[in-house]
Design an enzyme around this catalytic site. Structure first.
Site, PDB file in Angstrom:
ATOM      1  N   LYS A  63      14.034 -70.431  47.757  1.00 30.86           N
ATOM      2  CA  LYS A  63      13.615 -70.951  46.445  1.00 30.86           C
ATOM      3  C   LYS A  63      12.663 -72.135  46.597  1.00 30.86           C
ATOM      4  O   LYS A  63      11.604 -72.189  45.952  1.00 30.86           O
ATOM      5  CB  LYS A  63      14.854 -71.345  45.625  1.00 30.86           C
ATOM      6  CG  LYS A  63      15.757 -70.166  45.274  1.00 30.86           C
ATOM      7  CD  LYS A  63      16.898 -70.554  44.377  1.00 30.86           C
ATOM      8  CE  LYS A  63      17.937 -71.391  45.092  1.00 30.86           C
ATOM      9  NZ  LYS A  63      18.628 -70.647  46.175  1.00 30.86           N
ATOM     10  N   THR A  64      13.012 -73.088  47.442  1.00 32.19           N
ATOM     11  CA  THR A  64      12.128 -74.236  47.664  1.00 32.19           C
ATOM     12  C   THR A  64      10.832 -73.794  48.331  1.00 32.19           C
ATOM     13  O   THR A  64       9.738 -74.280  47.998  1.00 32.19           O
ATOM     14  CB  THR A  64      12.828 -75.289  48.537  1.00 32.19           C
ATOM     15  OG1 THR A  64      14.059 -75.671  47.928  1.00 32.19           O
ATOM     16  CG2 THR A  64      11.947 -76.527  48.702  1.00 32.19           C
ATOM     17  N   ASP A 108      15.601 -79.105  42.060  1.00 31.11           N
ATOM     18  CA  ASP A 108      16.622 -78.288  42.712  1.00 31.11           C
ATOM     19  C   ASP A 108      17.956 -78.462  41.997  1.00 31.11           C
ATOM     20  O   ASP A 108      18.245 -79.525  41.443  1.00 31.11           O
ATOM     21  CB  ASP A 108      16.745 -78.694  44.179  1.00 31.11           C
ATOM     22  CG  ASP A 108      17.445 -77.632  45.007  1.00 31.11           C
ATOM     23  OD1 ASP A 108      17.582 -76.487  44.519  1.00 31.11           O
ATOM     24  OD2 ASP A 108      17.850 -77.936  46.146  1.00 31.11           O
ATOM     25  N   ARG A 216      17.450 -69.034  56.267  1.00 28.99           N
ATOM     26  CA  ARG A 216      17.762 -70.376  56.760  1.00 28.99           C
ATOM     27  C   ARG A 216      18.764 -70.317  57.898  1.00 28.99           C
ATOM     28  O   ARG A 216      18.617 -71.009  58.920  1.00 28.99           O
ATOM     29  CB  ARG A 216      18.315 -71.236  55.618  1.00 28.99           C
ATOM     30  CG  ARG A 216      18.648 -72.667  56.048  1.00 28.99           C
ATOM     31  CD  ARG A 216      19.329 -73.419  54.919  1.00 28.99           C
ATOM     32  NE  ARG A 216      18.437 -73.542  53.770  1.00 28.99           N
ATOM     33  CZ  ARG A 216      18.851 -73.866  52.544  1.00 28.99           C
ATOM     34  NH1 ARG A 216      20.138 -74.070  52.320  1.00 28.99           N
ATOM     35  NH2 ARG A 216      17.985 -73.980  51.554  1.00 28.99           N
TER      36      ARG A 216
END
Length: 335
Positions: A63-64, A108, A216
């Site tokens: 998302k980031t 966020d 991640r």
């Protein structure tokens, strides 16, 4: 999270930053990428700011990264912050007033915003205005501050907790899904190339397969396996050292770590397979409820190891099989 202003022209990727910098570098989420490319090109053609974007999905899916890619594709700057650090209206107002035309503000965990902050966002998102009340009581005055057209990008792991009025103000709403094994392999191969690490395709598949379908986690595991390979082999990551390293890291064939297994063992051994509420599980395994619900439970559910029911969490036959438990056994031991 500390605020950061990112320069979209700085696309260098080093050992500590494996994030893709452009749409063409982003692996997976094909439909989302294709749609975003259309929205970005249309906004650039009109010379307008991109509509507000809401990105939802489990942690670690990008998302980031997508927010920073949007800033580069739009040739705009992005300010990154988190809802947890926005405690007062003045904090949010400061971020908004510092934005340039067509810039992006990334918040966020946007579901954590207080109602007061949401009230400030409504006119900011719709009319590019901030309505502030200065003073108290009889001396209070309402002041309108104009803003430059901007794009708010919100990210959340808890889409259901966002209020309906806030959600409705996002013209673009996208949900990121877990990655398949082939995309995870490509991500590992790409990251290894950036890190300057030689890796076999079989080893990349093994790392990707055991990374909970999350980039991640795959990047974290790749770096740790690289450490083992550098010290114990020629430095090339092959399947044998990969399996040995993952075993030493307590990552099993399904990508579960110690806490995953403790959660399953708690449900099976302590509560005879469930149903059991989240709070007792959190107390027994020694972890916060929110961490379990956001970071562990989604994958356990998707992997078919637990089911969420109105009465609580229930272990599935696959969970019994994975932990080598007899589903009909009366012998129960905790951990």
């Amino acid at each position: 999270m500390t605020e950061r202003i990112l320069n979209p022209d700085n696309s260098s990727l080093d050992e500590e930053n494996l994030r893709p910098s452009r749409f063409e570098d982003f692996i997976g989420q094909k439909k989302i990428i294709e749609n975003l490319q259309v929205f970005v090109e249309a906004a650039k053609k009109r010379g307008a700011s991109l509509d507000h974007v809401l990105l939802s999905g489990p942690p670690g899916l990008g998302k980031t990264t997508l927010a920073t890619i949007l800033s580069k594709e739009l040739e705009s700057e992005i300010t990154i912050t988190s809802a947890q650090v926005l405690t007062k209206g003045a904090d949010l107002a400061r971020f908004l007033t510092l934005l340039g035309e067509k810039d992006l503000l990334f918040i966020d965990e946007i579901h954590s915003l207080t109602r007061n902050l949401e009230e400030i966002l409504y006119p900011a998102m719709e009319d590019y205005l901030i309505d502030l009340v200065l003073g108290e009581g009889m001396t209070a005055q309402s002041v309108q501050i104009p803003l430059k057209p901007f794009t708010l990008v919100g990210a959340t792991t808890r889409n259901g907790m966002i209020s309906e009025p806030l959600r409705n103000r996002f013209g673009i709403q996208l949900r990121l899904e877990y990655y398949d094994d082939e995309d995870m392999q490509k991500i590992v191969l790409r990251s290894a190339r950036i890190l300057g690490t030689e890796i076999d395709s079989e080893a990349a598949m093994e790392i990707g397969r055991r990374s909970r379908k999350t980039p991640r986690i795959a990047n974290h595991l790749l770096k740790r396996i690289r450490d083992f390979a550098d010290l114990e082999t020629s430095g090339k990551i092959q399947l044998e050292i990969t399996k040995k390293s993952l075993q030493r890291l307590d990552i099993d064939d399904l990508g579960l770590d110690n806490l995953d297994r403790k959660i399953l063992e708690c449900i099976i051994d302590r509560y005879k397979g469930g149903p059991v509420g989240l709070k007792p599980i959190a107390i027994i395994v020694g972890e916060e409820e929110r961490t379990i619900e956001d970071s562990y439970e989604p994958y356990l559910v998707r992997a078919g190891l637990i089911n969420r029911t109105p009465s609580g969490r229930v272990a599935t036959p696959l969970a019994y099989s994975h932990l080598k438990r007899n589903e009909n056994s009366e012998e129960r031991t905790l951990f």
